[in-house]
Design an enzyme around this catalytic site. Sequence first.
Site, PDB file in Angstrom:
ATOM      1  CD1 TRP A 129     -39.555 -18.777  20.852  1.00 44.05           C
ATOM      2  CD2 TRP A 129     -40.416 -18.636  22.903  1.00 44.05           C
ATOM      3  NE1 TRP A 129     -40.501 -19.754  20.966  1.00 44.05           N
ATOM      4  CE2 TRP A 129     -41.058 -19.691  22.230  1.00 44.05           C
ATOM      5  CE3 TRP A 129     -40.779 -18.350  24.220  1.00 44.05           C
ATOM      6  CZ2 TRP A 129     -42.038 -20.463  22.824  1.00 44.05           C
ATOM      7  CZ3 TRP A 129     -41.763 -19.120  24.805  1.00 44.05           C
ATOM      8  CH2 TRP A 129     -42.379 -20.160  24.102  1.00 44.05           C
TER       9      TRP A 129
ATOM     10  CB  CYS B 173     -34.349 -18.625  16.740  1.00 44.04           C
ATOM     11  SG  CYS B 173     -34.577 -20.278  16.064  1.00 44.04           S
TER      12      CYS B 173
ATOM     13  CB  ILE C 228     -38.567 -23.277  15.154  1.00 48.64           C
ATOM     14  CG1 ILE C 228     -37.108 -22.903  15.482  1.00 48.64           C
ATOM     15  CG2 ILE C 228     -38.647 -24.689  14.580  1.00 48.64           C
ATOM     16  CD1 ILE C 228     -36.467 -23.750  16.574  1.00 48.64           C
TER      17      ILE C 228
ATOM     18  CB  THR D  97     -50.572 -22.555  14.250  1.00 49.46           C
ATOM     19  OG1 THR D  97     -49.505 -21.805  14.846  1.00 49.46           O
ATOM     20  CG2 THR D  97     -51.096 -23.599  15.231  1.00 49.46           C
TER      21      THR D  97
ATOM     22  CG  HIS E 216     -47.552 -17.815  16.192  1.00 54.69           C
ATOM     23  ND1 HIS E 216     -46.262 -17.910  16.638  1.00 54.69           N
ATOM     24  CD2 HIS E 216     -48.091 -16.754  16.827  1.00 54.69           C
ATOM     25  CE1 HIS E 216     -46.023 -16.948  17.509  1.00 54.69           C
ATOM     26  NE2 HIS E 216     -47.120 -16.234  17.643  1.00 54.69           N
TER      27      HIS E 216
ATOM     28  NE  ARG F 116     -30.017 -22.260   7.466  1.00 49.12           N
ATOM     29  CZ  ARG F 116     -30.041 -23.544   7.160  1.00 49.12           C
ATOM     30  NH1 ARG F 116     -29.984 -24.458   8.115  1.00 49.12           N
ATOM     31  NH2 ARG F 116     -30.100 -23.938   5.903  1.00 49.12           N
TER      32      ARG F 116
END
Length: 165
Positions: free
Chosen positions: A31, A90, A92, A96, A98, A137
């Site tokens: 992902w 990662c 982001i 929400t 989540h 990063r």
Amino acid sequence: MASRLKNLSDFSNTEIPSAAPYRFGIVTAEWNAEITNALYQGAYDSLVEHGASEDHIHSYPVPGSFELIAGADVLLNNIANLDAVICLGCVIQGETRHFDFICNAVANGLANVALKHNKPVIFGVLTTDNQQQAIDRAGGKHGNKGVEGAVTAIKMAHLAKSIKI
């Protein structure tokens, strides 16, 4: 912000042991692949640069950051003599909560895997507010967290071996 102007992957002030005697696992979330592929490349290249043999680096993809937990556990259960596992992902921030649940679960889960196996499990998961922070990063202006994960894995593997009697 403390990181605004600096490369966070600068290791010029510390000694990094040779990675040659150690075996590493790298588990990378698919992902946010643009980011995680850059993290992976940074980690892999850094291990090799510090002397790790390419056949002592075992790399496996998992669907997302949450699956890094099971991925690290599977590697430590099935690949003999791993000295450390680097987990790269990662997450982001979205609209929400989540983000909060995933980040917390991954951090705690990886810590539990490390304790279960008594092996270093490195948290190389970016938890950023936006895509640009992640890019910065993952080889951008703030360095590469994959490189940091590799150096941490080398140093922790060295620590574990150096104190065993």
